[in-house]
Design a protein around this motif. Structure first.
Motif, short mmCIF file in Angstrom:
data_model
loop_
_atom_site.label_atom_id
_atom_site.label_comp_id
_atom_site.label_asym_id
_atom_site.label_seq_id
_atom_site.Cartn_x
_atom_site.Cartn_y
_atom_site.Cartn_z
N ARG A 99 0.83 -1.21 0.00
CA ARG A 99 0.00 0.00 0.00
C ARG A 99 0.87 1.26 0.00
O ARG A 99 0.59 2.22 -0.73
CB ARG A 99 -0.91 -0.02 1.21
CG ARG A 99 -1.88 1.11 1.23
CD ARG A 99 -2.86 0.96 2.36
NE ARG A 99 -3.74 2.12 2.34
CZ ARG A 99 -4.46 2.50 3.36
NH1 ARG A 99 -4.43 1.81 4.47
NH2 ARG A 99 -5.22 3.56 3.28
N ARG A 103 0.98 4.13 -3.06
CA ARG A 103 0.73 5.54 -2.76
C ARG A 103 1.93 6.41 -3.11
O ARG A 103 1.78 7.52 -3.64
CB ARG A 103 0.36 5.70 -1.29
CG ARG A 103 -1.01 5.10 -0.98
CD ARG A 103 -1.39 5.29 0.44
NE ARG A 103 -1.63 6.72 0.67
CZ ARG A 103 -1.71 7.26 1.87
NH1 ARG A 103 -1.57 6.52 2.94
NH2 ARG A 103 -1.93 8.54 2.00
N GLU A 106 2.23 6.71 -6.96
CA GLU A 106 1.23 7.65 -7.49
C GLU A 106 1.59 9.09 -7.14
O GLU A 106 1.38 9.99 -7.95
CB GLU A 106 -0.15 7.31 -6.93
CG GLU A 106 -0.74 6.05 -7.54
CD GLU A 106 -2.03 5.62 -6.90
OE1 GLU A 106 -2.42 6.20 -5.84
OE2 GLU A 106 -2.67 4.71 -7.45
N ARG A 107 2.14 9.30 -5.95
CA ARG A 107 2.56 10.65 -5.59
C ARG A 107 3.71 11.13 -6.47
O ARG A 107 3.74 12.28 -6.89
CB ARG A 107 2.96 10.71 -4.11
CG ARG A 107 3.19 12.14 -3.65
CD ARG A 107 3.58 12.19 -2.21
NE ARG A 107 5.02 12.01 -2.15
CZ ARG A 107 5.70 11.85 -1.03
NH1 ARG A 107 5.08 11.82 0.11
NH2 ARG A 107 6.99 11.71 -1.06
#
Length: 119
Positions: A99, A103, A106-107
């Motif tokens: 996870r 994240r 994507e950031r």
């Protein structure tokens, strides 16, 4: 014969068009599309950031999984403990690690888009 009433012209309007600047400034998106050296540098920076994130996840994964065979070899008759460690002790950190990786990736991509966007 007298001239009739003048025909009325219909005016069609739309949203205003954005005009392109004719200056020597190239936007980063243009640099990437044209595959210039600067565009290549932008893409490489994104790839390096993503690679750094992946290597960090791989290192943490190695630290979690590598000592397990030694731990299991030290306790030969503990099959219930082995399944407990594999099922609960390892599964939850792997899900959290995955996870975090998604994240972070994507950031990184969001930051890259913000960098090359026209604003």
């Amino acid at each position: 014969m007298a001239p009739g009433p003048a025909e009325r012209r219909v005016v069609v309007t739309g949203p205003p068009r954005q005009t392109r600047r004719v200056s020597g400034y190239y936007r980063p998106r243009t640099e990437i599309d044209e595959q210039t050296t600067l565009g290549h540098t932008y893409v490489r920076s994104l790839m390096r950031t993503q690679l750094r994130t992946a290597l960090a996840v791989f290192a943490v994964l190695g630290l979690l999984v590598a000592p397990l065979p030694l731990l299991f070899a030290a306790m030969p008759d503990a099959s219930l403990l082995v399944w407990t460690v594999l099922g609960f002790g390892l599964y939850a950190p792997l899900v959290l690690l995955a996870r975090w990786f998604v994240r972070r990736a994507e950031r990184n991509e969001r930051d890259f888009v913000r960098l090359v966007e026209d604003r």
